[in-house]
Scaffold this motif. Structure first.
Motif, short mmCIF file in Angstrom:
data_model
loop_
_atom_site.label_atom_id
_atom_site.label_comp_id
_atom_site.label_asym_id
_atom_site.label_seq_id
_atom_site.Cartn_x
_atom_site.Cartn_y
_atom_site.Cartn_z
N GLN A 196 7.78 10.50 -0.67
CA GLN A 196 7.08 9.86 -1.77
C GLN A 196 5.64 9.23 -1.11
O GLN A 196 5.75 8.39 -0.04
CB GLN A 196 7.60 8.56 -2.58
N VAL A 197 4.49 9.65 -1.51
CA VAL A 197 3.14 9.40 -1.03
C VAL A 197 2.41 8.44 -2.26
O VAL A 197 2.35 8.82 -3.11
CB VAL A 197 2.59 10.54 -0.77
N LYS A 198 1.70 7.48 -1.59
CA LYS A 198 0.86 6.36 -2.52
C LYS A 198 -0.24 7.54 -2.82
O LYS A 198 -1.01 7.91 -2.02
CB LYS A 198 0.58 5.24 -1.66
N GLN A 199 -0.54 7.44 -4.16
CA GLN A 199 -1.58 8.42 -4.64
C GLN A 199 -2.72 7.48 -5.33
O GLN A 199 -3.81 8.11 -5.75
CB GLN A 199 -1.10 9.38 -5.51
N ARG A 200 -2.19 6.33 -5.90
CA ARG A 200 -3.09 5.45 -6.44
C ARG A 200 -2.97 3.85 -6.22
O ARG A 200 -1.99 3.63 -5.75
CB ARG A 200 -3.35 5.57 -8.01
N SER A 201 -3.80 2.82 -6.76
CA SER A 201 -3.49 1.78 -6.28
C SER A 201 -3.26 0.70 -7.52
O SER A 201 -3.96 0.48 -8.58
CB SER A 201 -4.81 1.16 -5.78
N TYR A 202 -2.10 0.14 -7.57
CA TYR A 202 -1.69 -0.86 -8.21
C TYR A 202 -2.60 -1.79 -8.37
O TYR A 202 -3.04 -2.38 -9.72
CB TYR A 202 -0.20 -1.40 -8.14
N ALA A 203 -3.12 -2.45 -7.43
CA ALA A 203 -4.05 -3.66 -7.31
C ALA A 203 -5.41 -3.37 -8.12
O ALA A 203 -5.90 -3.94 -8.85
CB ALA A 203 -4.24 -4.20 -5.97
N ASP A 204 -5.90 -2.14 -7.67
CA ASP A 204 -7.24 -1.79 -8.13
C ASP A 204 -7.06 -1.43 -9.70
O ASP A 204 -7.72 -1.87 -10.46
CB ASP A 204 -7.68 -0.46 -7.32
N ASP A 205 -6.15 -0.67 -10.14
CA ASP A 205 -6.09 -0.15 -11.65
C ASP A 205 -5.38 -1.18 -12.57
O ASP A 205 -5.69 -1.09 -13.67
CB ASP A 205 -5.15 0.91 -11.53
N VAL A 206 -4.39 -1.94 -11.95
CA VAL A 206 -3.88 -2.91 -12.99
C VAL A 206 -4.16 -4.30 -12.61
O VAL A 206 -4.93 -4.95 -13.66
CB VAL A 206 -2.41 -2.76 -12.89
N LEU A 207 -4.18 -4.80 -11.55
CA LEU A 207 -4.27 -6.08 -11.27
C LEU A 207 -5.91 -6.69 -11.37
O LEU A 207 -6.34 -7.48 -12.03
CB LEU A 207 -3.85 -6.56 -9.77
N ASN A 208 -6.81 -5.69 -10.96
CA ASN A 208 -8.16 -5.88 -11.03
C ASN A 208 -8.66 -5.65 -12.67
O ASN A 208 -9.64 -6.41 -13.08
CB ASN A 208 -8.97 -4.91 -10.16
N THR A 209 -7.83 -4.96 -13.54
CA THR A 209 -8.16 -4.83 -14.86
C THR A 209 -7.88 -5.97 -15.42
O THR A 209 -8.69 -6.46 -16.61
CB THR A 209 -7.52 -3.50 -15.41
#
Length: 315
Positions: free
Chosen positions: A28-41
């Motif tokens: 399993q490879v990280k492909q996107r950022s929870y911090a960028d996509d969710v927390l920053n929103t």
């Protein structure tokens, strides 16, 4: 059919042990950022809503704060409206649809109801575009007390005090082509079972609770979404993903029995959305818009009925 014929991990007929789960996790490879996509929103919403960390998850060196967006001025006498997304991290419009709903319509219900939105229940899986958590557990089979899935346990603990005050709960999901190509084969391999191919429906549908069906509520949501995207039709057997229809575009599962998210509370009105993002007839924005339309229709139906979930008949 042997496990090896349809999935590269596992011994045919044998459930996975620690070694197989570790091998799966290593892929399993990280492909996107929870911090960028969710927390920053979520950050810009803090002046309009109460943003609270209701728990956290630590997987190796990775730390994930779990965040809920609440009405700024909570009033205990009002019913609670609950929206959850990202229970399965790969189901993208569940996360982004929940966030879009809050951004565009979250203030529409001030003074009428308390709003509670958890946009991303499973951040590790969101980043890896997967269904399971790192322990190869499906959070959406584990929403119960003392859950082995940290994502599920945290949400159950958050909602325990509100079980009888939630009027409406809508859980935002997707059914994708990878359900058939990856996730169902992986599940069969993990459990040491044969994989039986199925059929992915083209279009939006809903899942109701077989124990407490609400066909008119479900129909109202389907009617609203049909203005945004197409509704799935039954297959040659009169079913959608192996389940018979309650009403057009709606199937029934044993929601509470299976430990599904939509069964956490005693909400009178509860449903699970299933958007189909792989359809050539739907864009990513349409998928988000369909989730928003579903949330708004579910809320409008519940509030129009004026039912107080704390009435004695519901306890």
């Amino acid at each position: 059919m042997s496990n090896q014929a349809f999935y590269p991990i596992g011994v045919p007929g044998q459930p996975w042990g620690a070694a197989e789960k570790a091998a799966w996790r290593a892929q399993q490879v990280k492909q996107r950022s929870y911090a960028d996509d969710v927390l920053n929103t979520i950050e810009p919403l803090r002046d309009r809503f109460d943003v609270v960390e209701y728990g956290s998850l630590d997987y190796g060196v990775e730390h994930y704060p779990l965040v809920v967006i609440r009405s700024l001025h909570w009033r205990d006498e009002l019913p609670t409206l609950l929206v959850t997304g990202g229970v399965h991290g790969y189901e993208t419009s569940g996360v982004h649809g929940a966030l879009q709903f809050v951004q565009q319509h979250g203030r529409d219900y001030v003074g009428r109801a308390n709003l509670l939105v958890v946009p991303c229940v499973s951040p590790w899986a969101y980043e890896r575009i997967h269904r399971w958590n790192p322990d190869a557990l499906d959070p959406n089979r584990n929403f119960r007390k003392n859950s082995p899935a940290g994502e599920s346990a945290a949400l159950v603990n958050l909602l325990e005090p509100l079980r009888d005050s939630v009027l409406m709960h809508i859980d935002l999901h997707e059914t994708t082509d990878t359900d058939e190509s990856e996730f169902r084969p992986a599940l069969a391999a993990r459990d040491g079972k044969d994989f039986e191919p199925g059929e992915i429906p083209d279009g939006f549908y809903l899942v109701d609770d077989i124990e407490t069906p609400q066909p008119e509520f479900q129909r109202a949501v389907i009617d609203a979404v049909a203005k945004v995207t197409h509704i799935a039709i039954a297959d040659a057997h009169g079913e959608i993903i192996g389940s018979p229809l309650l009403v057009p575009g709606v199937i029934k599962f044993p929601v509470k029995q299976w430990g599904l998210c939509a069964g956490i509370t005693n909400a009178r009105y509860a449903t699970t959305t299933e958007v189909y993002p792989d359809s050539p007839r739907a864009t990513p924005q349409q998928c988000n818009d369909a989730q928003v339309a579903a949330v708004r229709a579910a809320i409008d139906y519940a509030l129009a009925r004026g039912d107080d979930p704390r009435d004695s008949e519901l306890k």
